[in-house]
Design an enzyme around this catalytic site. Structure first.
Site, PDB file in Angstrom:
ATOM      1  N   CYS A 176       0.897  -0.964   0.157  1.00  0.00           N
ATOM      2  CA  CYS A 176      -0.105   0.130  -0.040  1.00  0.00           C
ATOM      3  C   CYS A 176       1.031   1.173  -0.122  1.00  0.00           C
ATOM      4  O   CYS A 176       2.065   0.940   0.112  1.00  0.00           O
ATOM      5  CB  CYS A 176      -0.940  -0.108   1.375  1.00  0.00           C
ATOM      6  SG  CYS A 176      -1.857  -1.576   1.392  1.00  0.00           S
TER       7      CYS A 176
ATOM      8  N   ARG B 166       0.864   1.954  -5.967  1.00  0.00           N
ATOM      9  CA  ARG B 166       1.097   1.088  -4.917  1.00  0.00           C
ATOM     10  C   ARG B 166      -0.242   0.208  -4.657  1.00  0.00           C
ATOM     11  O   ARG B 166      -0.075  -0.919  -4.016  1.00  0.00           O
ATOM     12  CB  ARG B 166       1.488   1.525  -3.791  1.00  0.00           C
ATOM     13  CG  ARG B 166       2.786   2.306  -4.147  1.00  0.00           C
ATOM     14  CD  ARG B 166       3.426   2.856  -2.900  1.00  0.00           C
ATOM     15  NE  ARG B 166       3.966   1.825  -2.098  1.00  0.00           N
ATOM     16  CZ  ARG B 166       5.452   1.456  -1.972  1.00  0.00           C
ATOM     17  NH1 ARG B 166       6.083   1.975  -2.602  1.00  0.00           N
ATOM     18  NH2 ARG B 166       5.759   0.548  -1.021  1.00  0.00           N
TER      19      ARG B 166
ATOM     20  N   TRP C 275      -3.811  -1.950  -1.081  1.00  0.00           N
ATOM     21  CA  TRP C 275      -3.688  -3.013  -2.062  1.00  0.00           C
ATOM     22  C   TRP C 275      -4.192  -4.121  -1.004  1.00  0.00           C
ATOM     23  O   TRP C 275      -3.465  -4.490  -0.085  1.00  0.00           O
ATOM     24  CB  TRP C 275      -2.649  -3.203  -2.804  1.00  0.00           C
ATOM     25  CG  TRP C 275      -2.545  -4.410  -3.764  1.00  0.00           C
ATOM     26  CD1 TRP C 275      -3.204  -4.329  -4.802  1.00  0.00           C
ATOM     27  CD2 TRP C 275      -2.036  -5.735  -3.550  1.00  0.00           C
ATOM     28  NE1 TRP C 275      -2.963  -5.564  -5.468  1.00  0.00           N
ATOM     29  CE2 TRP C 275      -2.324  -6.593  -4.791  1.00  0.00           C
ATOM     30  CE3 TRP C 275      -1.470  -6.473  -2.463  1.00  0.00           C
ATOM     31  CZ2 TRP C 275      -1.928  -7.863  -4.780  1.00  0.00           C
ATOM     32  CZ3 TRP C 275      -1.131  -7.617  -2.641  1.00  0.00           C
ATOM     33  CH2 TRP C 275      -1.393  -8.468  -3.867  1.00  0.00           C
TER      34      TRP C 275
ATOM     35  N   ASN D 229       1.555  -0.516   5.470  1.00  0.00           N
ATOM     36  CA  ASN D 229       1.820  -1.113   4.533  1.00  0.00           C
ATOM     37  C   ASN D 229       2.822  -2.457   4.752  1.00  0.00           C
ATOM     38  O   ASN D 229       3.655  -2.052   5.400  1.00  0.00           O
ATOM     39  CB  ASN D 229       2.662  -0.244   3.488  1.00  0.00           C
ATOM     40  CG  ASN D 229       3.173  -0.946   2.268  1.00  0.00           C
ATOM     41  OD1 ASN D 229       2.727  -1.949   1.916  1.00  0.00           O
ATOM     42  ND2 ASN D 229       4.487  -0.446   1.927  1.00  0.00           N
ATOM     43  N   GLY D 230       2.030  -3.382   4.451  1.00  0.00           N
ATOM     44  CA  GLY D 230       2.841  -4.789   4.717  1.00  0.00           C
ATOM     45  C   GLY D 230       1.965  -5.701   5.117  1.00  0.00           C
ATOM     46  O   GLY D 230       0.761  -5.534   5.241  1.00  0.00           O
TER      47      GLY D 230
ATOM     48  N   GLU E 287       6.339 -12.304 -22.378  1.00  0.00           N
ATOM     49  CA  GLU E 287       6.334 -10.785 -22.021  1.00  0.00           C
ATOM     50  C   GLU E 287       4.978 -10.267 -22.689  1.00  0.00           C
ATOM     51  O   GLU E 287       4.041  -9.674 -21.930  1.00  0.00           O
ATOM     52  CB  GLU E 287       7.255  -9.914 -22.292  1.00  0.00           C
ATOM     53  CG  GLU E 287       7.053  -8.392 -22.052  1.00  0.00           C
ATOM     54  CD  GLU E 287       6.679  -7.861 -20.637  1.00  0.00           C
ATOM     55  OE1 GLU E 287       6.725  -9.061 -19.884  1.00  0.00           O
ATOM     56  OE2 GLU E 287       6.485  -6.979 -20.615  1.00  0.00           O
TER      57      GLU E 287
ATOM     58  N   LYS F 208       1.755  -9.015 -20.618  1.00  0.00           N
ATOM     59  CA  LYS F 208       1.168  -7.891 -20.895  1.00  0.00           C
ATOM     60  C   LYS F 208      -0.324  -8.007 -21.201  1.00  0.00           C
ATOM     61  O   LYS F 208      -1.366  -7.302 -20.647  1.00  0.00           O
ATOM     62  CB  LYS F 208       1.584  -7.099 -22.043  1.00  0.00           C
ATOM     63  CG  LYS F 208       2.674  -5.974 -22.017  1.00  0.00           C
ATOM     64  CD  LYS F 208       3.128  -5.297 -20.962  1.00  0.00           C
ATOM     65  CE  LYS F 208       3.115  -5.920 -19.478  1.00  0.00           C
ATOM     66  NZ  LYS F 208       4.594  -5.477 -18.919  1.00  0.00           N
TER      67      LYS F 208
ATOM     68  N   GLU G 259      -2.715  -9.244 -18.239  1.00  0.00           N
ATOM     69  CA  GLU G 259      -2.579  -8.386 -16.852  1.00  0.00           C
ATOM     70  C   GLU G 259      -3.647  -7.019 -17.247  1.00  0.00           C
ATOM     71  O   GLU G 259      -4.192  -6.542 -16.421  1.00  0.00           O
ATOM     72  CB  GLU G 259      -1.635  -8.012 -16.331  1.00  0.00           C
ATOM     73  CG  GLU G 259      -0.809  -7.026 -17.109  1.00  0.00           C
ATOM     74  CD  GLU G 259       0.722  -6.694 -16.437  1.00  0.00           C
ATOM     75  OE1 GLU G 259       0.648  -6.506 -15.340  1.00  0.00           O
ATOM     76  OE2 GLU G 259       1.748  -6.584 -17.151  1.00  0.00           O
TER      77      GLU G 259
ATOM     78  N   HIS H  10       4.411 -29.976 -29.102  1.00  0.00           N
ATOM     79  CA  HIS H  10       4.436 -30.851 -28.074  1.00  0.00           C
ATOM     80  C   HIS H  10       3.245 -30.589 -26.993  1.00  0.00           C
ATOM     81  O   HIS H  10       3.287 -30.842 -25.995  1.00  0.00           O
ATOM     82  CB  HIS H  10       5.927 -30.549 -27.149  1.00  0.00           C
ATOM     83  CG  HIS H  10       7.041 -30.934 -28.014  1.00  0.00           C
ATOM     84  ND1 HIS H  10       7.508 -32.198 -28.391  1.00  0.00           N
ATOM     85  CD2 HIS H  10       7.978 -30.227 -28.709  1.00  0.00           C
ATOM     86  CE1 HIS H  10       8.362 -32.192 -29.103  1.00  0.00           C
ATOM     87  NE2 HIS H  10       8.749 -30.944 -29.300  1.00  0.00           N
TER      88      HIS H  10
ATOM     89  N   LYS I  41       1.576  -1.730  -8.542  1.00  0.00           N
ATOM     90  CA  LYS I  41       2.902  -1.616  -9.148  1.00  0.00           C
ATOM     91  C   LYS I  41       4.105  -2.102  -8.323  1.00  0.00           C
ATOM     92  O   LYS I  41       5.066  -2.775  -8.812  1.00  0.00           O
ATOM     93  CB  LYS I  41       3.014  -0.105  -9.552  1.00  0.00           C
ATOM     94  CG  LYS I  41       4.248   0.297 -10.116  1.00  0.00           C
ATOM     95  CD  LYS I  41       4.028   0.307 -11.686  1.00  0.00           C
ATOM     96  CE  LYS I  41       5.437   0.308 -12.315  1.00  0.00           C
ATOM     97  NZ  LYS I  41       5.370  -0.448 -13.567  1.00  0.00           N
TER      98      LYS I  41
END
Ligand code: F6R
Length: 604
Positions: free
Chosen positions: A2, A27, A74, A98-99, A477, A481, A484, A500, A599
């Site tokens: 956060c 964040r 978050w 935050n944590g 990647e 992208k 997300e 395969h 982020k």
């Protein structure tokens, strides 16, 4: 992960708390809240959703005070909801966190047994109750804070107000970052330099375990043992102006377009343009016998691309591992290894833990980071900076290409140091690297073609990305992208793996994005495209002009500029990012702040 802010101001702080929270929204953005001292007691306002929802609440119920704290969340424990939004409150204590507090369940039971009533589902609320309980025993605020911190297991950065302590904000950090900002008769705490950037560029970074009290006189900092300590004050470039969208609709769009500049700035630290040579990055690669790259997500794909270069150019054995796996695997690393953490933020919890794991075992460490004031930057033996500037869009774009640019230049430098290339070849590669910004700009000019193709991809349920060699990590990647930001299921595969298993997914409803510049592997990828076409698959081929001439019938083609294979991942990244971007725009998705993401991932 956060974002937190605290201000002991000389003027009303609510607008500044909000301004800062907007900078911290990268964040997390599930809910937000602020609290301020009003007429001797602490009041708070909270709202589910983004900062603008909190602003609407404040329009209805203004909060006027000169000392306050703020938070953007978050969610980890407890759904995004107003009752779980910070600041949390218990008795005289109001705080933001935050944590993650790992022992919150047992502390909660203990406090419940002592008569405390909880109103949220969060781990954070337990800190407020514990601190309030400790204050009840008659301790001064700082002593009570220390006693409280001693009982917490897990990670925290905290901002705390206490009823009756009208000019005091306390803070603490362990495992999550916290800075102190020094203003003119005003003091600040915040998650990072950006948070306090509009108010001051004089910053003190707290060390692990530190706690702090700020008031109008300044900051009193204590280490984990409770001893008063002095931590250096630095002048940082707040780069506040860079955190604007300009004329772009989204930060991601702007940051894709920023890439020629970002790569140019980054390369200028690693390539001497005048002498067409690389600049030594501060590591003696003749003494390194193995490179261990650790990273998460997009940064790990930058590492995978780099592996091709370090092994091919510098003949240096290179492993790349996702940090969350590496840190718990007990890997066997010999003393000659160099552990390299790759991270935009420099704060990602798993990458940081992997770096620390290597350090405690006496392995030389380096950190390739975009945030040069971050914990990784400060803790690694060697700093490899990228100069992408602040990246605000949650989906990494310019930070990724800057990582790849820096790693490519470092691989060339390593090759030269290890005698695998001569000065002439180094000069050739340095000149190729210097062409990258121009070629990326040309690749961005595919935008209109990409936008048209995106309309089709937006209708798909699943998308496959294929590539060979260094284009394989780029396929991974591309898939990351797309999923997300547009929430379309996507997978990246090495093109040779298609038969395969994944070929079973091929049908006319599944677009296959093939990334294939003309290089020594192009013909092999062309065979894979034929296999797809034979099964009714729809191909979008991202290639150069020579490759376009061999596109299978029916394929849609995006023509990027031809370039040397060494820089192809840098040049071909742009159309891939643009594709994800325009698909998300077509779908009306929240491009810069996709659901469930943040982020900077400073929790496990
Ligand atoms: C995806 C993305 C993430 C990050 C990852 C690591 O677009 O941005 O996958 O790459 O969370 O973050 P950093 O580089 O800050 O360690």
């Amino acid at each position: 992960m956060c974002g937190i802010i605290g201000i002991v101001g000389a003027a009303p702080v609510t607008d500044r708390l909000i301004d800062s929270l907007k900078r911290l929204e990268y964040r997390g953005y599930d809910s937000a809240g602020v609290a301020a001292v009003v007429d001797g007691h602490v009041e708070r306002r909270r709202a589910k959703g983004k900062i603008r929802a909190l602003e609407a609440v404040l329009d209805q119920e203004p909060l006027v005070g000169t000392v306050g704290i703020g938070h953007t969340r978050w969610a980890t424990h407890g759904a995004p909801a107003e009752r779980n939004a910070h600041p949390h409150r218990a008795g005289r204590v109001t705080l933001v966190h935050n944590g993650i507090i790992e022992n919150y369940a047992e502390l909660r039971e203990e406090l419940k047994a002592k008569g405390h009533t909880f109103e949220s589902d969060t781990d954070t609320e337990v800190i407020a109750h514990l601190l309030d309980h400790t204050l009840d025993s008659g301790l001064e605020p700082l002593a009570a804070l220390k006693a409280t911190l001693d009982r917490l297991t897990g990670a925290y950065a905290l901002g705390i107000l206490i009823d009756g302590e009208d000019e005091l904000v306390m803070g603490a950090r362990r495992g999550s970052p916290l800075v102190v900002g020094h203003g003119q008769g005003e003091m600040f705490i915040g998650s990072d330099a950006l948070a306090v950037g509009p108010f001051t560029n004089r910053i003190t970074y707290l060390d692990e375990g530190d706690y702090v009290a700020i008031d109008h006189r300044g900051a009193r900092i204590f280490d984990a043992a409770g001893a008063p300590v002095t931590r250096p004050e630095r002048i940082v470039s707040a780069a506040a102006a860079l955190v604007e969208k300009g004329n772009y609709r989204h930060f991601m769009e702007k940051e894709i377009h920023d890439q020629p500049d970002a790569c140019q700035h980054t390369l200028s630290a690693y390539v001497d343009a005048v002498n067409a040579a690389t600049v030594s990055p501060g590591v003696d690669f003749t003494k390194v016998d193995r490179l261990q790259i650790v990273a998460c997500g997009t940064a790990s794909y930058a590492g995978m691309i780099a592996r091709y270069l370090f092994e091919r150019l510098a003949d240096l054995p290179c492993e790349v591992e996702i940090a969350s796996e590496f840190r718990y695997r007990q890997p066997a690393l010999a003393p000659g290894a160099l552990a390299l953490a790759v991270s935009q933020s420099g704060e990602t919890a798993d990458t940081l833990a992997a770096l620390r794991w290597c350090k405690t075992r006496g392995i030389q460490t380096a950190a390739l980071v975009n945030n040069h004031e971050s914990t990784m930057a400060r803790e690694a033996d060697v700093l490899f900076p990228t100069h992408a500037g602040p990246e605000i869009g949650v989906a990494s774009t310019k930070a990724f290409t800057s990582q790849v640019a820096a790693l490519t230049a470092i691989a060339v430098s390593a090759a030269r140091q290890r005698g695998r290339i001569d000065a002439h070849e180094e000069a050739r590669l340095a000149s190729i690297l210097l062409e990258t910004p121009r070629l990326i700009a040309q690749a961005i000019a595919t935008e209109e073609t990409v936008r048209q193709i995106a309309g089709d991809i937006a209708k798909a349920r699943d998308v496959l990305y294929l590539g060979r060699g260094a284009m394989f990590p780029l396929a991974l990647e591309g898939a990351l992208k797309l999923k997300e930001i547009s929430y379309i299921h996507a997978e990246g595969y090495a093109a040779g793996e298609l038969k395969h298993g994944p070929i079973a997914l091929v049908d006319e409803a599944t677009p296959i994005i093939v990334i294939a510049p003309t290089d020594e592997l192009f013909d092999k990828t062309a065979s894979n495209m034929s296999e797809v076409i034979a099964r009714g698959g729809r191909i979008v081929l991202i290639t150069d002009e020579a490759g376009a001439a061999h596109a299978p019938e029916g394929a849609r083609v995006i023509v990027a500029p031809a370039c040397d294979p060494v820089i192809a991942p840098l040049v071909f990244a742009a159309p891939i990012q643009l594709l994800a971007y325009y698909v998300a725009v077509q779908k009306g998705a929240d491009v810069d702040q996709p659901r469930n993401l943040a982020k900077s991932v400073t929790v496990e």
